[in-house]
Write a protein that holds these residues in place. Structure first.
Motif, PDB file in Angstrom:
ATOM      1  N   ARG A 160       0.832  -1.202   0.000  1.00  0.00           N
ATOM      2  CA  ARG A 160       0.000   0.000   0.000  1.00  0.00           C
ATOM      3  C   ARG A 160       0.868   1.254   0.000  1.00  0.00           C
ATOM      4  NH1 ARG A 160      -4.141   1.891  -2.111  1.00  0.00           N
ATOM      5  NH2 ARG A 160      -4.887  -0.255  -1.854  1.00  0.00           N
ATOM      6  N   ARG A 161       1.975   1.208   0.746  1.00  0.00           N
ATOM      7  CA  ARG A 161       2.882   2.355   0.780  1.00  0.00           C
ATOM      8  C   ARG A 161       3.542   2.583  -0.573  1.00  0.00           C
ATOM      9  NH1 ARG A 161       3.975   5.013   5.901  1.00  0.00           N
ATOM     10  NH2 ARG A 161       2.721   3.897   7.430  1.00  0.00           N
ATOM     11  N   VAL A 162       3.883   1.496  -1.252  1.00  0.00           N
ATOM     12  CA  VAL A 162       4.473   1.626  -2.584  1.00  0.00           C
ATOM     13  C   VAL A 162       3.460   2.256  -3.537  1.00  0.00           C
ATOM     14  CG1 VAL A 162       5.502   0.417  -4.538  1.00  0.00           C
ATOM     15  CG2 VAL A 162       6.022  -0.332  -2.217  1.00  0.00           C
ATOM     16  N   PHE A 163       2.208   1.788  -3.454  1.00  0.00           N
ATOM     17  CA  PHE A 163       1.158   2.367  -4.288  1.00  0.00           C
ATOM     18  C   PHE A 163       0.995   3.856  -3.986  1.00  0.00           C
ATOM     19  CE2 PHE A 163      -3.358   3.634  -4.597  1.00  0.00           C
ATOM     20  CZ  PHE A 163      -3.530   3.520  -5.967  1.00  0.00           C
ATOM     21  N   ASP A 164       0.991   4.211  -2.715  1.00  0.00           N
ATOM     22  CA  ASP A 164       0.851   5.618  -2.328  1.00  0.00           C
ATOM     23  C   ASP A 164       2.010   6.455  -2.871  1.00  0.00           C
ATOM     24  OD1 ASP A 164      -1.475   5.034  -0.980  1.00  0.00           O
ATOM     25  OD2 ASP A 164      -0.567   4.994   1.011  1.00  0.00           O
TER      26      ASP A 164
ATOM     27  N   MET B 164       6.016  -6.300  -8.142  1.00  0.00           N
ATOM     28  CA  MET B 164       7.331  -5.862  -8.616  1.00  0.00           C
ATOM     29  C   MET B 164       8.155  -5.199  -7.517  1.00  0.00           C
ATOM     30  SD  MET B 164       6.204  -4.278 -12.316  1.00  0.00           S
ATOM     31  CE  MET B 164       5.237  -5.246 -13.484  1.00  0.00           C
ATOM     32  N   HIS B 165       9.454  -5.127  -7.770  1.00  0.00           N
ATOM     33  CA  HIS B 165      10.361  -4.348  -6.930  1.00  0.00           C
ATOM     34  C   HIS B 165       9.789  -2.932  -6.811  1.00  0.00           C
ATOM     35  CE1 HIS B 165      13.871  -1.807  -6.085  1.00  0.00           C
ATOM     36  NE2 HIS B 165      14.465  -2.889  -5.611  1.00  0.00           N
ATOM     37  N   PRO B 166       9.889  -2.301  -5.633  1.00  0.00           N
ATOM     38  CA  PRO B 166       9.287  -0.972  -5.450  1.00  0.00           C
ATOM     39  C   PRO B 166       9.625   0.041  -6.541  1.00  0.00           C
ATOM     40  CG  PRO B 166      10.032  -1.810  -3.351  1.00  0.00           C
ATOM     41  CD  PRO B 166      10.487  -2.811  -4.391  1.00  0.00           C
ATOM     42  N   ALA B 167      10.892   0.107  -6.943  1.00  0.00           N
ATOM     43  CA  ALA B 167      11.276   1.055  -7.990  1.00  0.00           C
ATOM     44  C   ALA B 167      10.593   0.728  -9.310  1.00  0.00           C
ATOM     45  CB  ALA B 167      12.797   1.050  -8.173  1.00  0.00           C
TER      46      ALA B 167
ATOM     47  N   ALA C 157      13.318 -12.939 -13.392  1.00  0.00           N
ATOM     48  CA  ALA C 157      14.781 -12.914 -13.381  1.00  0.00           C
ATOM     49  C   ALA C 157      15.345 -11.492 -13.421  1.00  0.00           C
ATOM     50  CB  ALA C 157      15.320 -13.710 -14.563  1.00  0.00           C
ATOM     51  N   ALA C 158      14.478 -10.507 -13.616  1.00  0.00           N
ATOM     52  CA  ALA C 158      14.952  -9.120 -13.739  1.00  0.00           C
ATOM     53  C   ALA C 158      14.013  -8.148 -13.040  1.00  0.00           C
ATOM     54  CB  ALA C 158      15.090  -8.759 -15.216  1.00  0.00           C
ATOM     55  N   ASN C 159      13.516  -8.558 -11.898  1.00  0.00           N
ATOM     56  CA  ASN C 159      12.589  -7.728 -11.119  1.00  0.00           C
ATOM     57  C   ASN C 159      13.403  -6.810 -10.219  1.00  0.00           C
ATOM     58  OD1 ASN C 159      10.364  -6.652  -9.883  1.00  0.00           O
ATOM     59  ND2 ASN C 159       9.734  -8.537  -8.861  1.00  0.00           N
ATOM     60  N   ASN C 160      13.951  -5.754 -10.803  1.00  0.00           N
ATOM     61  CA  ASN C 160      14.891  -4.911 -10.073  1.00  0.00           C
ATOM     62  C   ASN C 160      14.890  -3.472 -10.588  1.00  0.00           C
ATOM     63  OD1 ASN C 160      16.538  -4.952 -12.500  1.00  0.00           O
ATOM     64  ND2 ASN C 160      17.213  -7.004 -11.865  1.00  0.00           N
TER      65      ASN C 160
ATOM     66  N   ILE D  23      15.340   4.951  -3.797  1.00  0.00           N
ATOM     67  CA  ILE D  23      14.852   3.776  -3.079  1.00  0.00           C
ATOM     68  C   ILE D  23      16.032   2.864  -2.795  1.00  0.00           C
ATOM     69  CG2 ILE D  23      13.359   1.748  -3.187  1.00  0.00           C
ATOM     70  CD1 ILE D  23      11.489   3.335  -4.995  1.00  0.00           C
ATOM     71  N   LYS D  24      16.267   2.565  -1.542  1.00  0.00           N
ATOM     72  CA  LYS D  24      17.446   1.798  -1.147  1.00  0.00           C
ATOM     73  C   LYS D  24      17.277   0.301  -1.330  1.00  0.00           C
ATOM     74  CE  LYS D  24      19.499   5.552   0.089  1.00  0.00           C
ATOM     75  NZ  LYS D  24      20.578   6.099  -0.760  1.00  0.00           N
ATOM     76  N   LYS D  25      16.055  -0.192  -1.216  1.00  0.00           N
ATOM     77  CA  LYS D  25      15.823  -1.637  -1.239  1.00  0.00           C
ATOM     78  C   LYS D  25      16.178  -2.236  -2.584  1.00  0.00           C
ATOM     79  CE  LYS D  25      12.285  -5.139  -0.490  1.00  0.00           C
ATOM     80  NZ  LYS D  25      10.881  -5.442  -0.209  1.00  0.00           N
TER      81      LYS D  25
END
Length: 221
Positions: free
Chosen positions: A49-53, A124-127, A170-173, A219-221
């Motif tokens: 939800r935070r990523v969506f926001d 997906m990855h947040p970014a 394989a490329a979710n980054n 985004i650090k993650k």
């Protein structure tokens, strides 16, 4: 014709404080490594939800308010929602037509949620999720999948098929997120070369793309 090498040399941007707020809120939501399974599941839902926001925060910043520029092929638009799109949304719910400037916050959120769900950004990855969502809003869900397929080196069908799912796993980054932005920029140049009437939007488009790069880069993650 601009080269890809030039595109990859991204501009360093000073993001406005209220854009940085979206990333700050996102980092607050990072799951704790020592959480129990049930707590971790709750945090995962909260994190998504935070990523969506954070994604919505960025997109709404650039979509702005009302627009009806004569060169805009989308026509009347408010907060990123086309009048025709809003008409279809109201019709699907058995509601009478309404001017898009009268759209409620609930309706706006529901329509944007459909972009989030349709682009499968939640997985997906947040970014990448933020980039995918903004691309879906800016270009349409099918075209956002096309951009993703381009970034993954796949045939561009615009359909989230099994090959796309497998390649994405394989490329979710962040690198894939940056490649989508790169493809967006290349497309902007092609667009104005093919249709000079769109040059009036060119600087705004690039500002959005480069700002998106800077936004997700933090985004650090």
């Amino acid at each position: 014709m601009i080269s890809k090498q030039l595109i990859h040399q991204k501009q360093k941007l000073n993001l406005k404080p209220h854009l940085l707020l979206g990333i700050f809120c996102l980092t607050l939501a990072l799951p704790l490594p020592f959480a129990t399974k049930s707590i971790a599941q709750q945090q995962n839902v909260s994190f998504q939800r935070r990523v969506f926001d954070a994604a919505l925060y960025f997109t709404l910043y650039f979509e702005g308010g009302f627009s009806n520029h004569p060169a805009d092929k989308g026509g009347r638009t408010y907060k990123g929602i086309l009048q025709t799109e809003y008409d279809a949304y109201r019709y699907s719910r058995g509601l009478p037509p309404l001017d898009v400037t009268q759209i409620s916050d609930v309706e706006l959120l529901e329509i944007y949620q459909s972009y989030w769900d349709g682009s499968r950004a939640a997985n997906m990855h947040p970014a990448l999720a933020i980039v995918m969502f903004d691309t879906a809003v800016n270009f349409g869900i099918s075209n956002s999948v096309t951009f993703l397929q381009q970034a993954l080196g796949l045939p561009q069908s615009g359909v989230f098929d099994e090959k796309t799912v497998k390649a994405l796993a394989a490329a979710n980054n962040k690198n894939t997120a940056f490649q989508i932005i790169n493809e967006r920029i290349i497309y902007r140049y092609k667009r104005v070369q093919e249709d000079a009437s769109q040059m009036v939007f060119f600087r705004g488009w690039l500002s959005r793309d480069y700002s998106l790069w800077g936004y997700v880069e933090k985004i650090k993650k």
